[in-house]
Enzyme design. Structure first.
Site, PDB file in Angstrom:
ATOM      1  N   LYS A 102       1.043  -1.240  -0.249  1.00 55.05           N
ATOM      2  CA  LYS A 102      -0.181   0.293  -0.120  1.00 55.05           C
ATOM      3  C   LYS A 102       1.127   1.177  -0.219  1.00 55.05           C
ATOM      4  O   LYS A 102       0.319   2.140  -1.140  1.00 55.05           O
ATOM      5  CB  LYS A 102      -0.434  -0.161   0.898  1.00 55.05           C
ATOM      6  CG  LYS A 102      -2.279  -1.110   1.198  1.00 55.05           C
ATOM      7  CD  LYS A 102      -3.077  -1.077   2.207  1.00 55.05           C
ATOM      8  CE  LYS A 102      -4.275  -2.268   1.847  1.00 55.05           C
ATOM      9  NZ  LYS A 102      -4.423  -2.785   2.983  1.00 55.05           N
TER      10      LYS A 102
ATOM     11  N   ASP B  45     -11.234   3.189   3.718  1.00 53.99           N
ATOM     12  CA  ASP B  45     -11.973   1.850   3.780  1.00 53.99           C
ATOM     13  C   ASP B  45     -13.772   2.399   3.666  1.00 53.99           C
ATOM     14  O   ASP B  45     -13.982   0.732   3.735  1.00 53.99           O
ATOM     15  CB  ASP B  45     -11.606   0.726   5.269  1.00 53.99           C
ATOM     16  CG  ASP B  45     -10.440   0.327   4.996  1.00 53.99           C
ATOM     17  OD1 ASP B  45      -9.684  -0.276   3.840  1.00 53.99           O
ATOM     18  OD2 ASP B  45      -9.873   0.023   6.058  1.00 53.99           O
TER      19      ASP B  45
ATOM     20  N   GLN C 122      -4.736  -1.063   9.765  1.00 54.36           N
ATOM     21  CA  GLN C 122      -5.352  -2.672   8.615  1.00 54.36           C
ATOM     22  C   GLN C 122      -5.966  -4.042  10.046  1.00 54.36           C
ATOM     23  O   GLN C 122      -5.491  -3.852  10.761  1.00 54.36           O
ATOM     24  CB  GLN C 122      -3.638  -2.935   8.581  1.00 54.36           C
ATOM     25  CG  GLN C 122      -3.527  -4.777   7.690  1.00 54.36           C
ATOM     26  CD  GLN C 122      -4.003  -4.074   6.613  1.00 54.36           C
ATOM     27  OE1 GLN C 122      -3.665  -3.829   5.516  1.00 54.36           O
ATOM     28  NE2 GLN C 122      -4.498  -5.292   5.870  1.00 54.36           N
TER      29      GLN C 122
END
Ligand code: GUN
Length: 301
Positions: free
Chosen positions: A57, A124, A101
């Protein structure tokens, strides 16, 4: 069963195209408005797979011309410390996207952390605000993997209206938003899960079958309607096929679909690896760009 072989959906190639498009838009945003989108990724603990995702990422964010920050915290980080970091990132003008995460190590409350993230920076799409916006057909930051699946489906099928879609899995990150996006595309949608009765028969109804359960090769060839488009979101590490290599501890990645069986029945299928996976980070970059534009009033909604 026929001898026909399904088209392989090359997620790697689509992701490359999307990343190139995002990079061009980032360059234009910099040139026209002096704005550099910034993404902060937070990794708690030392899960090996998560560490690889997080590194990718960061690298891809920088490659797209964006500002990238990675915060690596020990597994024993107290909840309050993690929440304090999220608060700082919420207030940081360099940061337009925040991704914590998942999964978090045991003992940490992920729902409470997600609730702390400013919904405008929630790339997200996990916050209650973004989930509600998605369900209400309002502009939302939408979870990256389902967005990536929709890009692939639209490219393979075109207009999805009227098709029957079955999504196996009901997580906030994948199954539920996937179902919402398919519904917005005028599909008739079923969300199946571990308690669904006669799952095979439910799947056989699907023109579009999306498997996101995390169980290696659970979806068998005879669960698939001939000609269906199959999107395999699973990433499962299993022992190598070769017994000698397996004995030496070698592993390989497989999806939630028995790929070899599906090949002769589906019209198109995403391979694992190289299908859905690469799309996720590309869509994350796109969400970060969208968040930066919205925060600076450069995009409606
Ligand atoms: N873990 C696996 N996939 C994801 C994702 O898309 N977002 C977050 N935050 N964690 C993940």
């Amino acid at each position: 069963m026929s001898d026909a072989s399904a088209r392989l959906i090359d997620g790697k190639a689509y992701a490359q195209t999307l990343r190139t498009a995002v990079a061009a838009e980032v360059a234009a945003l910099k040139a026209e408005h002096g704005l550099i989108p910034g993404l902060a990724v937070v990794l708690v603990g030392d899960d090996a797979a998560s560490a690889v995702y997080v590194r990718n990422k960061g690298e891809q964010t920088e490659a797209a011309g964006m500002y990238s920050e990675t915060h690596r915290l020990p597994a024993a980080t107290p909840q309050a410390e993690l929440e304090a970091l999220v608060k700082r990132l919420n207030a940081d003008p360099k940061i337009h996207g925040i991704l914590v995460q998942l999964p978090l190590p045991p003992g940490l409350d992920s729902a409470a952390v997600i609730a702390m993230i400013d919904p405008d920076k929630d790339v997200d799409g996990l916050s209650v605000v973004n989930a509600g916006r998605l369900a209400s057909n309002l502009p939302a930051l939408t979870p990256c993997t389902p967005v990536g699946c929709m890009v692939l489906l639209r490219d393979v099928i075109g207009d999805l209206a009227g098709l029957r879609a079955v999504v196996i899995g009901r997580s906030n990150l994948m199954g539920k938003p996937m179902a919402q996006l398919l519904l917005q595309a005028d599909c008739t949608v079923t969300i199946a899960h571990s308690r669904t009765r006669d799952l095979a028969a439910v799947c056989r109804e699907a023109d579009i079958l999306v498997a996101a359960v995390g169980r290696p090769q659970m979806v068998r060839g005879d669960w698939i309607k001939p000609g269906a488009v199959v999107i395999d979101v699973g990433v499962n590490r299993v022992a190598s096929k070769d017994p000698e290599k397996a004995a030496a501890g070698k592993t390989r990645l497989v999806g939630d679909v028995a790929f070899d069986e599906a090949l002769s029945i589906a019209s198109a299928i995403t391979p694992v690896p190289g299908g859905v996976g690469p799309m996720t980070i590309a869509c994350l970059l796109q969400n970060t760009l969208t968040a930066a534009r919205r925060i600076h009033g450069l995009e409606a909604g």
